[in-house]
Design a protein around this motif. Structure first.
Motif, short mmCIF file in Angstrom:
data_model
loop_
_atom_site.label_atom_id
_atom_site.label_comp_id
_atom_site.label_asym_id
_atom_site.label_seq_id
_atom_site.Cartn_x
_atom_site.Cartn_y
_atom_site.Cartn_z
N GLY A 29 0.77 -1.24 0.00
CA GLY A 29 0.00 0.00 0.00
C GLY A 29 0.79 1.28 0.00
O GLY A 29 0.23 2.36 0.23
N ILE A 30 2.10 1.22 -0.26
CA ILE A 30 2.89 2.44 -0.32
C ILE A 30 2.38 3.31 -1.48
O ILE A 30 2.20 2.83 -2.60
CB ILE A 30 4.38 2.11 -0.50
CG1 ILE A 30 4.93 1.41 0.75
CG2 ILE A 30 5.19 3.37 -0.81
CD1 ILE A 30 4.88 2.25 2.01
N LEU A 31 2.17 4.58 -1.19
CA LEU A 31 1.55 5.48 -2.18
C LEU A 31 2.52 5.92 -3.27
O LEU A 31 2.13 6.04 -4.43
CB LEU A 31 1.00 6.71 -1.47
CG LEU A 31 -0.10 6.47 -0.44
CD1 LEU A 31 -0.49 7.78 0.24
CD2 LEU A 31 -1.31 5.80 -1.07
N GLY A 32 3.76 6.19 -2.89
CA GLY A 32 4.69 6.71 -3.87
C GLY A 32 6.11 6.69 -3.36
O GLY A 32 6.38 6.43 -2.18
N VAL A 33 7.03 6.97 -4.27
CA VAL A 33 8.45 6.95 -3.94
C VAL A 33 9.07 8.32 -4.20
O VAL A 33 8.74 9.00 -5.17
CB VAL A 33 9.19 5.87 -4.75
CG1 VAL A 33 9.00 6.06 -6.24
CG2 VAL A 33 10.68 5.82 -4.40
N GLU A 34 9.93 8.74 -3.28
CA GLU A 34 10.73 9.95 -3.43
C GLU A 34 12.04 9.70 -2.71
O GLU A 34 12.37 8.55 -2.44
CB GLU A 34 9.98 11.20 -2.96
CG GLU A 34 9.34 11.09 -1.58
CD GLU A 34 10.30 11.41 -0.46
OE1 GLU A 34 10.53 12.60 -0.20
OE2 GLU A 34 10.80 10.47 0.19
N MET A 35 12.81 10.74 -2.36
CA MET A 35 14.16 10.48 -1.86
C MET A 35 14.57 11.25 -0.61
O MET A 35 15.74 11.22 -0.24
CB MET A 35 15.18 10.77 -2.98
CG MET A 35 15.01 9.91 -4.21
SD MET A 35 16.29 10.20 -5.46
CE MET A 35 17.73 9.51 -4.63
N GLU A 36 13.64 11.94 0.06
CA GLU A 36 14.07 12.80 1.16
C GLU A 36 13.29 12.70 2.46
O GLU A 36 13.83 12.95 3.54
CB GLU A 36 14.02 14.28 0.70
CG GLU A 36 15.08 14.68 -0.31
CD GLU A 36 14.69 14.38 -1.74
OE1 GLU A 36 15.58 14.34 -2.60
OE2 GLU A 36 13.48 14.17 -2.00
N THR A 37 12.01 12.39 2.41
CA THR A 37 11.13 12.59 3.56
C THR A 37 11.53 11.81 4.80
O THR A 37 11.42 12.32 5.93
CB THR A 37 9.68 12.28 3.18
OG1 THR A 37 9.28 13.17 2.13
CG2 THR A 37 8.74 12.47 4.35
N ALA A 38 11.98 10.57 4.67
CA ALA A 38 12.29 9.76 5.85
C ALA A 38 13.33 10.43 6.73
O ALA A 38 13.20 10.46 7.97
CB ALA A 38 12.77 8.37 5.43
#
Length: 235
Positions: A175-184
């Motif tokens: 159910g992961i909505l999307g991928v990016e590279m900074e938020t975590a």
């Protein structure tokens, strides 16, 4: 007061900071949405602007690509300049069929394989999450607009050219909505320093359908995201 990466003087940075990855997007957002915006940093070409939004002081500062770069700027903004609310505004690749290009994704949590904070957590699988007050305000702001909005978990990747289709399949299945590279890493730092953080992303491409916004269309599609971030910050 200047740091190795930010040349702003004391008082130049607002307590509320919006963090686009692209410094040119920081310039566009400041000139479009802020009054009296002025350049306060341009070290290494990473632009930062401070101005007013409805009478509230706001800084919009580039963070670069990836968690290591964001970690540098977020750390210095928090520890040296007193930033207390940090909102990432960026792009994401959709990982669910129901999500469309230009939709807004608001990250409750951020899954990752590794972050710059891994050395601190060591064997602990820390679960970074958004500030609930910001999250609630952002969802309300998004729903006032004629835009698709999705709230849930995202994946913060530490590589752009990913060659793990099996990993993407697992993310989609869970159910992961999307991928990016900074938020975590932004959420990790916010927890560590006791500040508020939120990630708001505009969907620029789709990992399942392989659709993508043209590069010259992305900037025009990000206006809703910036306004949602500003409204959430001062709700």
């Amino acid at each position: 007061m200047p740091t190795p990466h930010i040349s702003a003087a004391k008082g130049d940075i607002a307590e509320t900071v919006l963090l686009p990855g692209d410094p040119r997007r920081a310039k566009w957002a400041a000139e479009t949405f802020l009054e009296e915006a002025r350049l306060v940093n341009e070290v290494r070409g990473m632009y930062g602007y401070t101005g007013l939004w409805k009478g509230n002081r706001v800084t919009i500062h580039g963070s670069g690509m990836g968690m290591p770069s964001l970690s540098i700027y977020a750390n210095e903004l928090i520890t040296e300049y007193g930033a207390r609310t940090l909102i990432r505004i960026g792009s994401a690749g959709a990982m669910q069929e129901r999500i469309r290009l230009r939709d807004i994704v608001i990250a409750m949590t951020a899954t990752t394989l590794s972050t710059p904070s891994r050395g601190i957590f060591r064997e602990l699988n820390f679960a970074p999450c958004a500030d609930y007050g910001l999250l609630e305000a952002a969802v309300a702001a998004a729903r006032r607009r004629e835009v698709g909005v999705h709230v849930g978990g995202i994946y913060s990747s530490d590589v752009f050219y990913d060659e793990r289709p099996d990993l993407n399949e697992i993310m989609v299945r869970h159910g992961i909505l999307g991928v990016e590279m900074e938020t975590a890493e932004l959420y990790n730092l916010a927890a560590r320093h006791g500040v508020r953080a939120l990630g708001i992303m505009t969907v620029s491409d789709h990992l399942l359908t392989h659709e993508a916004l043209p590069s010259d269309d992305r900037e025009r599609s990000f206006g809703d995201m910036v306004e949602i971030a500003l409204e959430a910050a001062f709700a």
